[in-house]
Design an enzyme around this catalytic site. Structure first.
Site, PDB file in Angstrom:
ATOM      1  CD  GLU A 196      53.129  60.332  42.382  1.00 46.89           C
ATOM      2  OE1 GLU A 196      54.269  60.463  42.884  1.00 46.89           O
ATOM      3  OE2 GLU A 196      52.420  61.293  42.063  1.00 46.89           O
ATOM      4  CD  GLU A 220      25.743  36.099  38.958  1.00 50.63           C
ATOM      5  OE1 GLU A 220      25.684  36.329  40.187  1.00 50.63           O
ATOM      6  OE2 GLU A 220      25.031  36.675  38.134  1.00 50.63           O
ATOM      7  CE  LYS A 234      24.109  30.480  47.901  1.00 48.59           C
ATOM      8  NZ  LYS A 234      24.702  30.743  49.214  1.00 48.59           N
TER       9      LYS A 234
END
Ligand code: IVH
Length: 672
Positions: free
Chosen positions: A37, A115, A117
């Site tokens: 699609e 976070e 790295k």
């Protein structure tokens, strides 16, 4: 379609639709339409854009495939400098970082954004009124290179922000990187073609972003995670928390790193570090540490930056996974199936948290390609629990007295000639159990935990027993006696007794474990289980020909040939007979009851709500059905879950019955 305004409207709606499909696929990981699609809409848009070139847009999804190559890179100035981050390598230094912050802010209850790295490349993205207008590398922090043409090919970067009210100006910064999976695929392909491989995903990402031709970049399939909003105009107010800001970028179409976390206080940061370090090897991307940032944007501003790096962020690095050392020698190790692996003896070096003195070079082809000489300074890499490997030699440091490594012509253990099989990178000793090295490895495998699980009968002990010719095949294990064992090096009567007891206890096993223990090439645990389930005893397995073996879904021609060859060998059957005669046994399978779906083939597609696809497959197979991955005229039914792929279309096309999850459950219930 005559009126131009209609055309524009149509083009824009197709672009928006494709952008949405892209978002569902890459950012949410949850496509709502089959690929076919997407392709159909894409073609429709392409045709319109070709007919009406006046409505060209560089941010159209059709431009993601990579436009014209550029001649050279333009410079790109960073009005807001792209700073670096200070690195720390141990917890004390991290405590110092937190103490400095507490002193400056007169507060110690700080929320931090933790976070991963990522080991890639910093990239800056500029959006104006929601449109991507420019993208650049970091360069020296003040001046980078304009790589907009390449960045447009990164599917995880939105070309147009997903919002009706975008900020007038926005600058996003983040890391462009190559996932481990893409990196491995790319290198495998390059190595197959005899081309140069990349040393690591970071180099591969850097090399890709510096391509002048974006079509090459497109093939490299880079990914992107944003890690900061460097600038946002005041018309779009955002949260005061850095972590929440990143979360809200998801709405705008960015894929964000779900491994990030917001925590309170430094101890929680340390815990996060340990947690991520433990998961390091299973992460989809290369990660070299944790970035810890003060979460409150107002506090970030208050802390400000020193010349090189901000005061509110620090990178707590993981132990290095690569190091330099000298290659002292190469030895050839003979594996269980006869492959000769070059093993490097190294000057001991501390890498990835441990001292290593051996590393693998994988195979003779790879060694030749990497042009490594004894005496070279080499790069060794030790990632997670994988075997340390040699990445390459540092050619700039090659001394004149290095010496080349010759590929052996004979097995270093049994001295029979070695062969290089076509299509294989390895060289192989074909002497089988006549070769002491293969004998030893075969016995080690036979006794190992997932096989016959003979506790205490490990590598070192088996080595001695093979050298002294006490063990010639796994069957000899059952004739070990207390005296022989107790007289071996580092053995006492107690340990010898334990081994005899373990051998005795291991005699009761399962057919699958026994088959796995035989160490037939390419027959791992999963294949052994399938074979055991299907054939149920040795006699039927002995008489199965390759065709019958291949009739099992999971068994291809290669495995079938290995199995056939193994059981065709009188010597092997002799060993099996001796093992069984020594008392090894397993429960005989109950004669299976009816197999109501025998001979029928089903296909599963899309996500089922109440059971996983594996479970659905297992339950169908238990009823005697086959589960295939492609729809054909012979398919009895296609079970369709949420977001089915092109298989549903195929089912309609071939008029194969389609079963909903409810139908499917009803079918199972009927027979189970
Ligand atoms: S924040 C001013 N967050 O590491 C602080 N950087 O050594 C801006 N990096 O140039 C950087 N992952 O390329 C930040 N989650 C992350 C990161 C990250 C990787 C890179 C970035 C930066 C380098 C600094």
């Amino acid at each position: 379609m005559k009126k131009n305004s209609d055309v524009i409207q149509k083009i824009e709606s197709l672009r928006a639709l494709l952008a949405e499909y892209n978002y569902q696929y890459y950012v949410l990981d949850a496509p709502t339409v089959p690929d076919s699609e997407y392709d159909r809409v894409f073609q429709q848009l392409l045709q319109l854009e070709e007919a009406y070139p006046q409505y060209f847009s560089a941010n159209s999804p059709t431009q993601r495939v990579g436009g014209e190559a550029i001649k050279a890179f333009d410079n790109m100035l960073h009005v807001i400098p792209m700073l670096s981050i200070d690195n720390v390598f141990e917890a004390v230094a991290l405590h110092r970082f937190a103490r400095r912050i507490a002193e400056r802010l007169h507060c110690s209850d700080i929320a931090y954004s933790c976070e991963p790295k990522l080991d890639g490349l910093a990239v800056s993205l500029h959006y104006e009124a929601g449109q991507l207008v420019r993208a650049g590398t970091r360069g020296d922090g003040a001046m980078g290179e304009d790589i907009t043409h390449n960045v447009r090919t990164i599917s995880e970067i939105p070309l147009v922000l997903r919002t009706a009210t975008p900020p007038q100006h926005l600058e996003i910064r983040g890391e462009a990187y190559m996932s481990k999976a893409v990196f491995n695929r790319l290198n495998a392909r390059a190595s197959q073609k005899g081309q140069k491989t990349f040393a690591n995903p970071r180099n591969a990402a850097a090399g890709s972003l510096r391509q002048l031709d974006p079509r090459i970049m497109k093939e490299r399939c880079l990914s992107f995670f944003p890690y900061a909003i460097a600038f946002i105009s005041e018309d779009a107010p955002l949260s005061n928390s850095h972590y929440e800001r990143l979360l809200s970028l998801k709405e705008w179409g960015f894929k964000i790193n779900s491994d990030s976390e917001r925590v309170l206080g430094l101890d929680a940061c340390l815990k996060y570090y340990e947690y991520l370090l433990a998961r390091r090897s299973s992460l989809a991307y290369e990660c070299d540490g944790v970035v810890i940032k003060v979460d409150d944007i107002a506090l970030q501003t208050q802390l400000g930056a020193a010349t090189r790096a901000p005061r509110w962020a620090v990178a707590y690095k993981f132990p290095a996974e690569e190091a330099l050392t000298r290659l002292l020698d190469i030895e050839w190790q003979v594996g269980r199936t006869g492959t000769l692996t070059p093993v490097a003896r190294l000057e001991p070096v501390f890498v990835g948290g441990a001292t290593i003195s051996n590393a693998t070079l994988h195979n003779s082809d790879e060694m030749a390609r990497k042009d490594i000489r004894i005496g070279d300074v080499v790069i060794v890499r030790r990632a997670g629990d994988v075997i340390p490997e040699i990445i390459g030699a540092v050619l700039a440091e090659r001394a004149p007295n290095t010496r080349g490594v010759s590929i052996p012509t004979h097995c270093p253990v049994c001295h029979s000639p070695v062969y290089k099989i076509a299509d294989e990178a390895a060289i192989r000793c074909m002497a089988g159990l006549h070769c002491a090295a293969q004998r030893k490895e075969a016995i080690v495998h036979y006794a190992s935990r997932k096989a016959m699980n003979i506790e205490g009968l490990g590598d070192k002990l088996i080595d001695q027993l093979v050298i002294q010719n006490i063990l010639q095949s796994p069957a000899d294990i059952y004739h070990l006696d207390l005296n022989t064992l107790a007289n071996l090096d580092r053995m006492g009567i107690k340990s010898a007794e334990n081994i005899i007891r373990a051998v005795e206890a291991s005699k009761k096993t399962t057919f699958a474990k026994f088959l796995y223990a035989l160490g037939i090439r390419e027959v791992g645990e999963a294949t052994a289980k399938i074979l055991a389930q299907h054939f149920q005893n040795l006699e039927t397995l002995y008489t199965a020909n390759e065709e019958e073996l291949m009739a099992l879904n999971e068994i291809g021609p290669v495995v079938a040939a290995y199995l056939h060859a193994f059981f065709g060998e009188v010597h092997n059957k002799e060993i099996i007979r001796a093992i069984v005669a020594a008392g090894v046994h397993w429960p005989q399978a109950q004669k299976s009851t009816v197999q109501p779906l025998q001979g029928q083939t089903f296909v599963l597609t899309g996500t089922l709500e109440t059971l996983s696809r594996e479970e659905g497959k297992a339950r169908l197979e238990a009823l005697g059905a086959k589960v295939s991955s492609s729809v054909s005229k012979k398919t009895q039914g296609v079970v369709v879950g949420d977001a089915p792929g092109s298989k549903l279309d195929k089912a309609h096309e071939l008029q194969v019955p389609v079963l909903t999850e409810k139908d499917f459950l009803a079918l199972l219930k009927l027979w189970e």
